[in-house]
Design a protein around this motif. Sequence first.
Motif, PDB file in Angstrom:
ATOM      1  N   VAL A 113       0.845  -1.197   0.000  1.00  0.00           N
ATOM      2  CA  VAL A 113       0.000   0.000   0.000  1.00  0.00           C
ATOM      3  C   VAL A 113       0.884   1.252   0.000  1.00  0.00           C
ATOM      4  CG1 VAL A 113      -1.655   1.342   1.364  1.00  0.00           C
ATOM      5  CG2 VAL A 113      -1.960  -1.138   1.137  1.00  0.00           C
ATOM      6  N   ALA A 114       1.888   1.251   0.874  1.00  0.00           N
ATOM      7  CA  ALA A 114       2.767   2.417   0.974  1.00  0.00           C
ATOM      8  C   ALA A 114       3.476   2.679  -0.353  1.00  0.00           C
ATOM      9  CB  ALA A 114       3.781   2.217   2.102  1.00  0.00           C
ATOM     10  N   ALA A 115       3.933   1.595  -0.997  1.00  0.00           N
ATOM     11  CA  ALA A 115       4.653   1.748  -2.267  1.00  0.00           C
ATOM     12  C   ALA A 115       3.728   2.293  -3.356  1.00  0.00           C
ATOM     13  CB  ALA A 115       5.238   0.403  -2.695  1.00  0.00           C
ATOM     14  N   ALA A 116       2.484   1.787  -3.372  1.00  0.00           N
ATOM     15  CA  ALA A 116       1.532   2.228  -4.403  1.00  0.00           C
ATOM     16  C   ALA A 116       1.115   3.682  -4.196  1.00  0.00           C
ATOM     17  CB  ALA A 116       0.300   1.314  -4.399  1.00  0.00           C
ATOM     18  N   LEU A 117       1.088   4.102  -2.922  1.00  0.00           N
ATOM     19  CA  LEU A 117       0.660   5.472  -2.607  1.00  0.00           C
ATOM     20  C   LEU A 117       1.761   6.504  -2.843  1.00  0.00           C
ATOM     21  CD1 LEU A 117      -1.203   4.858   0.781  1.00  0.00           C
ATOM     22  CD2 LEU A 117      -2.277   5.771  -1.298  1.00  0.00           C
ATOM     23  N   ALA A 118       3.018   6.081  -2.630  1.00  0.00           N
ATOM     24  CA  ALA A 118       4.136   7.032  -2.570  1.00  0.00           C
ATOM     25  C   ALA A 118       4.141   8.090  -3.681  1.00  0.00           C
ATOM     26  CB  ALA A 118       5.467   6.274  -2.530  1.00  0.00           C
ATOM     27  N   PRO A 119       3.961   7.671  -4.959  1.00  0.00           N
ATOM     28  CA  PRO A 119       4.061   8.686  -6.027  1.00  0.00           C
ATOM     29  C   PRO A 119       3.000   9.781  -5.923  1.00  0.00           C
ATOM     30  CG  PRO A 119       4.038   6.444  -6.931  1.00  0.00           C
ATOM     31  CD  PRO A 119       3.697   6.326  -5.488  1.00  0.00           C
ATOM     32  N   HIS A 120       1.946   9.503  -5.149  1.00  0.00           N
ATOM     33  CA  HIS A 120       0.839  10.459  -5.063  1.00  0.00           C
ATOM     34  C   HIS A 120       0.860  11.269  -3.769  1.00  0.00           C
ATOM     35  CE1 HIS A 120      -0.523   8.139  -8.443  1.00  0.00           C
ATOM     36  NE2 HIS A 120      -0.564   7.042  -7.703  1.00  0.00           N
ATOM     37  N   THR A 121       1.905  11.066  -2.947  1.00  0.00           N
ATOM     38  CA  THR A 121       1.914  11.723  -1.637  1.00  0.00           C
ATOM     39  C   THR A 121       2.716  13.024  -1.647  1.00  0.00           C
ATOM     40  OG1 THR A 121       3.821  10.387  -0.963  1.00  0.00           O
ATOM     41  CG2 THR A 121       1.645   9.573  -0.331  1.00  0.00           C
ATOM     42  N   GLY A 122       2.611  13.754  -0.551  1.00  0.00           N
ATOM     43  CA  GLY A 122       3.368  14.991  -0.389  1.00  0.00           C
ATOM     44  C   GLY A 122       2.616  16.210  -0.876  1.00  0.00           C
ATOM     45  N   ARG A 123       1.336  16.008  -1.238  1.00  0.00           N
ATOM     46  CA  ARG A 123       0.557  17.135  -1.770  1.00  0.00           C
ATOM     47  C   ARG A 123      -0.423  17.709  -0.760  1.00  0.00           C
ATOM     48  NH1 ARG A 123      -0.093  13.982  -7.544  1.00  0.00           N
ATOM     49  NH2 ARG A 123       2.172  13.768  -7.743  1.00  0.00           N
TER      50      ARG A 123
END
Lengths: 317, 317
Positions: free
Chosen positions: A38-48
Amino acid sequence: MGRGSVGELVAQARDGVPRAVARLVSLVENASPAVREVAAALAPHTGRAYVVGLTGAPGVGKSTSTNALVGALRAAGKTVGVLAVDPSSPFSGGALLGDRIRMEQHATDPGVFIRSMASRGHLGGLAWGTPQAIRVLDGAGFDVVLVETVGVGQAEIEIASLADTTVVLLAPGMGDGIQAAKAGILEVADVYVVNKADRHGAETTVRDLRGALALAGDRGSWRPPIVKTVAARAEGVDDVVAAIDAHRAHLERTGELAARRRHRAAREIEAIAVATLRARIGEVRGGAALDTVAEQVAAGRTDPFAAADQLLAETAN
Amino acid sequence: MGRGSVGELVAQARDGVPRAVARLVSLVENASPAVREVAAALAPHTGRAYVVGLTGAPGVGKSTSTNALVGALRAAGKTVGVLAVDPSSPFSGGALLGDRIRMEQHATDPGVFIRSMASRGHLGGLAWGTPQAIRVLDGAGFDVVLVETVGVGQAEIEIASLADTTVVLLAPGMGDGIQAAKAGILEVADVYVVNKADRHGAETTVRDLRGALALAGDRGSWRPPIVKTVAARAEGVDDVVAAIDAHRAHLERTGELAARRRHRAAREIEAIAVATLRARIGEVRGGAALDTVAEQVAAGRTDPFAAADQLLAETAN
């Protein structure tokens, strides 16, 4: 759970399917085996997402304030994910009364997601589950993630370490000025809100707080504002949003936002590394390794430092 | 500090030189670089002392009871090392008033060593320093190591996890029966002592405690006795020693003593492994490794689990 279905859940969550968001929060909250995926799949979409922490003693009107704040943020065109963290409860998953009341008001709004989380799990409370849940809501695309928790014990300190802006709620007639100073709240708040400002004693609370802040001295270039609200009537809540925006602008201008987020990520990584190490220690030779060295130490055949080095070496294999 | 001098200190400590014992406690308490060497030199001499924990709320007469207990143990021909752990104090090293009073009474007795320890250091309190200090007194050859601490917060739970026998002190007129139930003391005590038993209300305290114990149900095959004392006049203190001896015999008979000590060693090893890992993480590439992965996580280029794995792999090199 296969890679496909986690990827699909993340895609659905990003498409605004509340059930998918809820499922992802459950996966990370319960530290399911899929948590890494889950964390890996989410990472590219985080930080926003912008993360706002909201805390205060019991009775200051946290649920009402969260509710009003969600309304004000929605009116400003922002989507909002809410995590209501109860540091004393072993129950999770939106079963709390407060949730149902809030859900009624925002239930039909696809731009709002509300979730209760217990923090008293076996994995060490806020420190483990909350950052992962924040990542889910961030990755799902909410503009603002609002983390609400009762300001008891260490909870408000922990929330502050997770949030970009920490809002501390007070209410008149609770000796909060002094409570705040005691509880270390003065060290974590970026914005103060004196709620129930229509009540007797509100001005005293504001004055006490100003006095305490003056005594506490300078905390760098940001001076936390004090905003008065009557959350039950949504009065002053736009001012809270404005104060949060001002703090955000300050953090961005000074570069402190990026620094805070790096610091937060470092803490999160360390906590995961320690949890991973503990799990590995428990797994070395089927858990027998720790038992063996513990017996050797108890018998005086080795010392605990040498035993720890030996275990660390074995976990690295 | 060279190997020679640590070895010499341990030899001197075992010869009964108080200054050498004190120096070794200071070395482990301050986590000096010599701490591993000290632990290694002590190991062959450890596992012999019997560790007694003594805790209770402020005002129940802990210092007086410790003093009386030391006297009774000495009269029974046993040497005693005392660690007075103050969980709220940042000060160590025997500078406290209580110590000076106790030292006066036992100052000329080479069979007694008394030391105050602060537990509020940067290394995590009781969990770190106390077990190492116990190892010093054990290795120095004391028959009994008595660890005394104020029963506030988590301290009594931590003491219980370090001791072979945990003695919980109560006193009349403090609502202690209820306090005990609340504080979880009922789960950790092996022996109860109602001190100040000449005072009004002592029988009520004993009765309340019996009731609470009955409600709490069975805790295995050992039923914690309740001993009444007037520590200031040394009354009943031999009964406390007898209760500790009875508990020790029970632990030895059932094999639980060895099990407790293995469990204690395992916890100690784990704590050292985690501390070592944290230190290594801070050292990988001069501390730059954590900063680098934290920045990658904050930017969404990787997730915190993958980052933790990467750090763990680097620390293993």
